[in-house]
Scaffold this motif. Structure first.
Motif, PDB file in Angstrom:
ATOM      1  N   LEU A 234     109.090  36.977  61.972  1.00 34.97           N
ATOM      2  CA  LEU A 234     109.272  36.967  60.506  1.00 34.97           C
ATOM      3  C   LEU A 234     108.070  36.471  59.577  1.00 34.97           C
ATOM      4  CD1 LEU A 234     111.771  37.544  58.632  1.00 34.97           C
ATOM      5  CD2 LEU A 234     112.381  35.160  58.733  1.00 34.97           C
ATOM      6  N   ILE A 235     107.664  35.408  59.869  1.00 34.44           N
ATOM      7  CA  ILE A 235     106.401  34.914  59.262  1.00 34.44           C
ATOM      8  C   ILE A 235     105.238  35.677  59.541  1.00 34.44           C
ATOM      9  CG2 ILE A 235     104.700  32.941  59.134  1.00 34.44           C
ATOM     10  CD1 ILE A 235     106.814  31.108  60.452  1.00 34.44           C
ATOM     11  N   LEU A 236     104.868  36.411  60.656  1.00 29.19           N
ATOM     12  CA  LEU A 236     103.715  37.123  60.950  1.00 29.19           C
ATOM     13  C   LEU A 236     103.969  38.492  60.037  1.00 29.19           C
ATOM     14  CD1 LEU A 236     101.428  38.157  62.354  1.00 29.19           C
ATOM     15  CD2 LEU A 236     102.868  39.015  64.184  1.00 29.19           C
ATOM     16  N   TYR A 237     104.974  39.112  59.997  1.00 32.70           N
ATOM     17  CA  TYR A 237     105.277  40.399  59.364  1.00 32.70           C
ATOM     18  C   TYR A 237     105.309  40.283  57.692  1.00 32.70           C
ATOM     19  CZ  TYR A 237     106.342  42.548  63.835  1.00 32.70           C
ATOM     20  OH  TYR A 237     106.255  43.053  65.240  1.00 32.70           O
ATOM     21  N   ALA A 238     105.770  39.090  57.182  1.00 28.73           N
ATOM     22  CA  ALA A 238     105.745  38.765  55.747  1.00 28.73           C
ATOM     23  C   ALA A 238     104.553  38.392  55.456  1.00 28.73           C
ATOM     24  CB  ALA A 238     106.496  37.526  55.582  1.00 28.73           C
ATOM     25  N   ILE A 239     103.697  37.959  56.260  1.00 25.31           N
ATOM     26  CA  ILE A 239     102.062  37.707  55.690  1.00 25.31           C
ATOM     27  C   ILE A 239     101.558  39.078  55.665  1.00 25.31           C
ATOM     28  CG2 ILE A 239     100.018  36.419  56.203  1.00 25.31           C
ATOM     29  CD1 ILE A 239     101.411  34.005  57.152  1.00 25.31           C
TER      30      ILE A 239
END
Length: 758
Positions: A234-239
């Motif tokens: 989730l963090i990876l794809y948001a960034i």
């Protein structure tokens, strides 16, 4: 022998519907087939049994009853997609029927073994039905389910109205030109508008299982609209999502602040404000707008009107504090335009205008937004060509030549082309500065301007200003913590002429958003949004633009067109990732050093990035034509004329600019038209409005395309008319309700306003 002279009809079997159908269609592929189990499993192909040399009735009957297998030694055809019209009535224990009649040409080549995960096997194509009024081929939206075991044979649909079949495409993702909806010879079916991403649901779905949950995941997406990745991803794809469109989020302040004679500190403050309002707007749109994974940001649609207001005679004549005075003027104009857009959406008027807004209108309008800035692009890049030109080449290398290189399953260079190009070129420019390439003995950077008496230094001033990376001190002077707040630039000022120009820009922004809504829904949603959902999204964009006017971002906050490209490249359509990224933007807006870092980017590098982003904007605009017949002479002339006039007419108006424009930098001279254009009525406000509107490329393209597309005769298929989901059926479909329904049960409080719900 039974009544009617037909053998092998066991008691309780269905009426002889098949014989009637076969008489009507002598080439029916079901002739001569041994029957499957009764009741039939609609939509299931049948896997062939190993050769049965003895033709044992008992063996054949058992296999047929349990699995529907047929012997391969009795001249049977390959497995096909069976319907109720193809089920024979002979007893399972009786000998096989006579050999089948010859099949239609190419029929056997299209048959294949049944695969539960791939959906029903294909049948020959007889005719093609297109949705969106074009040749965009589709799959069926309605899920095929097995009839209940207790359902009597009489309840089955008549043989004369079989359901359309689908020939799946061999190409995945967005290339779906091979997918066709088949209309049987014995009847015509009217297909509903359907989505191109979903695979057909397996037939053996439990009757108690939610049809939406049983839908097979789209093969071209890692995460769909309502799916939530794990915390790490989730963090990876948001960034990843926000880095891929970082240029569209942060570069507008770097263009308009220097035009207003603002300082580096003003640029840093405006960047922080844009990040904050963009984060809040994205969250609001994801929850209460269209509910699609769309990042809201400072739109380039507003950039040309903003520059025109900045260089108007009255605003540019301000000498006390030009930056703050101009920002207050932009705030007032933006607030009025936002209220207009809010009414346009929430009044339901936008759902009426959708009938006139089609791909042939959207394509040239959005493309003209990017083409409008060709005077700015290479004009600024050329101020330091040894840095600006490599900037463009590096981004092209990453975005095109290296686009297929995957790192950990992601197309790293294609996704991060803009931030990688920025980092690479900035490091290269920093190296040139550090090795002393732009050091001139006896010339002091701090003593530039009229204080420099050395003629040799005066010749190098231009190069030093545009090529050195240490010109800006924004990173050093910016505070670590800063909280952007409403009316930080002062009380907004309101004038009719500037507000009217911004209202026109908000209309163009709404047209841009319509195309983006449709394009992104094809990627991530079960169906296209309803007109009411589109109106709700436009109304919410009016609300977010109102926030932009209160905080003072200089432009409106609308849907960024680059969202379509980002989702298509990253293959992540989860709105949770977009929402998490919005929280990150809000946190970053409170860190003053982030705004200072962005404000430190040299202007020549900014121009190089904008050349690529505006190019992408033009391409995304023209990509809307894929929904229409691009080979139609009607469409080609409309789009070509719209684009040509969008460049030619503004050029005519800009040639009449006179007065103080010669004192401006070359990239800003086309926007100093205001009251100085060829239209002179004696009323300054009207002169400003008409000269400004007709000097904006996107307005000319929109007007020409709108008039021609809605007056020149053309079929819905030729025009590529957008197909939106109908509100009535959408309320009864769980997938559509979950995709577009408002959260927390809010819809029930707005049952009186249908443009707020579905």
């Amino acid at each position: 022998m039974v009544a009617g002279g037909r053998e092998g009809v066991r008691p309780g079997s269905p009426p002889s519907r098949v014989s009637q159908a076969q008489e009507q269609d002598p080439e029916s592929p079901s002739l001569g087939k041994r029957p499957g189990p009764w009741p039939p499993r609609v939509g299931l192909g049948m896997e062939p049994q190993r050769a049965d040399v003895d033709h044992s009735p008992k063996l054949a009957g058992n296999w047929a009853k349990r699995t529907g297998f047929r012997s391969t030694a009795s001249s049977e055809s390959l497995p096909t997609y069976s319907t109720d019209a193809e089920i024979g009535n002979a007893d399972y224990g009786k000998p096989a029927a006579p050999p089948p009649l010859p099949k239609p040409p190419g029929y056997a080549n299209k048959a294949r073994a049944f695969d539960l995960e791939a959906g029903p096997p294909p049948v020959p194509t007889t005719s093609t039905a297109a949705t969106n009024g074009n040749n965009l081929n589709v799959r069926l939206s309605e899920k095929i389910k097995r009839p209940p075991a207790q359902q009597p044979p009489d309840a089955l649909p008549p043989a004369s109205t079989p359901s359309p079949s689908v020939v799946p495409s061999e190409r995945k993702g967005l290339d779906t030109d091979k997918n066709t909806v088949v209309l049987p010879k014995s009847g015509q079916a009217k297909p509903e508008p359907v989505r191109i991403q979903r695979e057909l649901e397996p037939d053996l779905v439990s009757q108690s299982q939610d049809a939406d949950e049983a839908t097979v995941k789209s093969s071209h997406l890692k995460y769909e609209l309502r799916e939530t990745p794990g915390l790490f991803f989730l963090i990876l794809y948001a960034i990843q999502h926000y880095l891929s469109i970082i240029g569209s989020l942060i570069l507008i302040p770097l263009v308009i602040v220097p035009a207003m004679n603002g300082s580096n500190e003003d640029t840093a403050k405006l960047v922080s404000t844009v990040l904050l309002v963009s984060g809040i707007s994205t969250l609001l749109h994801s929850l209460f707008g269209s509910r699609l994974p769309l990042v809201q940001g400072a739109s380039f649609v507003y950039l040309a009107p903003v520059l025109t207001i900045i260089f108007s005679n009255e605003v540019s004549a301000t000498s006390k504090n030009r930056f703050k005075d101009t920002m207050r003027e932009l705030q007032g104009a933006m607030i009025v335009a936002a209220i207009f857009q809010l009414i346009l959406g929430y009044s339901g008027l936008m759902s009426v205008l959708l009938r006139m807004i089609n791909p042939v209108v959207v394509a040239p309008t959005v493309a003209a937004v990017g083409l409008a800035f060709f005077p700015y692009g290479f004009t600024v890049v050329g101020t330091c060509v040894e840095i600006g030109l490599p900037q463009i080449l590096v981004i092209v290398l990453f975005a095109l030549h290296l686009r297929k290189i995957s790192i950990f399953g992601n197309r790293f260079f294609q996704v991060y082309a803009v931030p990688l190009g920025l980092a690479t070129t900035w490091a290269y420019a920093f190296l040139l500065t550090e090795i002393g390439l732009y050091n001139y003995k006896g010339c002091d950077m701090k003593a530039m301007g009229s204080h420099i008496k050395n003629e040799r230094c005066q010749r190098h001033i231009y190069t030093m200003q545009h090529c050195r990376t240490d010109v800006s001190d924004a990173l050093k002077t910016s505070a670590w913590f800063r909280f952007p707040y409403p009316f930080q630039w002062g009380v907004p000022t309101f004038h009719f002429k500037t507000a009217a120009v911004m209202i026109v820009a908000s209309i163009i922004a709404s047209v841009d958003s319509v195309g983006t809504y449709h394009g992104i829904s094809l990627l991530v949603a079960s169906k296209a949004p309803t007109p009411n959902v589109v109106s709700r999204g436009i109304g919410l964009e009016g609300l977010t633009s109102l926030l932009a006017g209160l905080w003072g971002t200089g432009t409106g906050m609308t849907t960024l067109t680059e969202n379509v490209h980002t989702v298509a490249v990253t293959k992540v359509g989860s709105r949770r990732a977009v929402e998490f990224g919005a929280y990150i933007l809000i946190v970053l807006s409170f860190i003053g050093k982030v705004g200072g870092f962005v404000a430190s980017i040299p202007q020549v590098i900014v121009a190089g990035l904008l050349c690529f982003i505006w190019t992408l904007l033009v391409a995304l605009g023209l990509s809307n034509l894929r929904y229409s017949e691009t080979g139609s002479s009607r469409n080609m002339i409309i789009v070509g004329l719209s684009l040509f006039l969008s460049l030619s007419i503004p050029s005519y108006f800009q040639q009449h600019v006179k007065g103080h424009n010669n004192q401006l930098e070359k990239q800003f001279q086309p926007y100093a038209i205001g009251e100085n254009g060829p239209i002179q009525t004696g009323v300054h406000a009207i002169n400003f409005f008409l000269n400004t509107v007709f000097s904006m490329h996107m307005v000319i393209a929109f007007i020409v395309a709108l008039i021609l597309d809605n007056t020149v005769p053309g079929s819905r298929q030729e025009r590529g008319t957008y197909i939106w989901s109908r509100s009535g059926p959408a309320r009864t479909e769980p997938a559509v309700v979950k995709d577009y329904g408002l959260p927390f049960g809010i819809s029930r409080f707005f049952s009186w306003a249908r443009w707020v719900g579905l």
